[in-house]
Scaffold this active site. Sequence first.
Site, short mmCIF file in Angstrom:
data_model
loop_
_atom_site.label_atom_id
_atom_site.label_comp_id
_atom_site.label_asym_id
_atom_site.label_seq_id
_atom_site.Cartn_x
_atom_site.Cartn_y
_atom_site.Cartn_z
N HIS A 162 -2.60 -3.21 100.41
CA HIS A 162 -1.62 -4.87 100.89
C HIS A 162 -1.05 -4.26 102.71
O HIS A 162 -1.29 -2.98 103.36
CB HIS A 162 -0.30 -3.82 100.46
N CYS A 249 7.26 0.19 98.24
CA CYS A 249 6.62 -0.23 96.57
C CYS A 249 7.89 0.20 95.64
O CYS A 249 8.50 -0.70 94.58
CB CYS A 249 5.57 0.68 95.97
C1 CIR Z 1 -1.38 -1.45 92.05
O1 CIR Z 1 -2.80 -0.60 92.82
O2 CIR Z 1 -0.88 -2.42 91.95
C2 CIR Z 1 -0.25 0.24 92.26
N1 CIR Z 1 -1.34 1.09 91.95
C3 CIR Z 1 0.21 0.33 93.42
C4 CIR Z 1 0.82 -0.71 93.88
C5 CIR Z 1 1.81 -0.77 95.14
N2 CIR Z 1 2.23 -1.03 95.48
C6 CIR Z 1 2.72 -1.35 96.75
O3 CIR Z 1 2.49 -0.76 97.65
N3 CIR Z 1 4.16 -2.15 96.92
#
Ligand code: CIR
Length: 259
Positions: A162, A249
């Site tokens: 991201h 997150c």
């Molecule tokens: C994903 O791949 O969507 C999750 N395992 C990790 C999401 C992390 N979120 C973020 O960086 N905002």
Amino acid sequence: MNQFFAITRAVSPAINQCELTHIDRAPIDYERATAQHHQYEEALRSIGVEVVSLPAEQELPDSVFVEDCAIVLDECAIITRPGADSRKPEVAAIAAALAPHRGLMFVREPGVVDGGDVLPVGKTLYVGLSSRSNLSAVEQMQAFLAPFGYSVRGITVTGCLHLKTAVTQVGEHTLLVNPNWVNKADFPDVDFIDVDPTESFAANAVLVDDSIIYPMSFPRTQKRLEEAGIKMVLVPADELAKAEGAVTCCSLLFRKIIY
Ligand code: CIR
């Protein structure tokens, strides 16, 4: 001093089925991830944030990463349409939790966007055009937010999940950045602190007023932040890092608006 809410959600017992894009799968210790998540919530409380903690979702492995479900501004909240299909059902409970606080707008198909790709700096929203977020969502968000004076800009991000893996705000005009994953020239009129080159994942910090919540795992970048006079609350965050998640997150942070 502003007053803030944070929406969080407990770690799902299914966390080991999480999505992974740029890192290899390693076993995640659910108890340890949960303990670290509690420490994160305590860190938020320690700097005056009121934490609204939602119950775990048994069937949604990545649901602890609430940031990806919404973009909350002072004027409204945008409910996202997450890029990974396994994550699309996560937004319903988040929309319900945000409804008492903000008017809601919804990103629609063919738009996809994860909140982790959206970095607001003043009245500009930078949106990482990652594997999870696309131009249709940028255009929809621009239409939602133009009446409030925002501009929404899609930018290139490479090598990480991201935009906010690569860059976050650590002061009103200061960004913490990994220059290998984004182009600093895309962010005009700001100062930068670069992560230490040996700490690729060190660019993610949660800014609340003039303090940041920051992972303990990056001592060299931590030193750079200290030298810049940035106040920090350190948290252990290495267990959820195995799910490709970082500190931003795990919360949806927003100002309390008194109507
Ligand atoms: C994903 O791949 O969507 C999750 N395992 C990790 C999401 C992390 N979120 C973020 O960086 N905002």
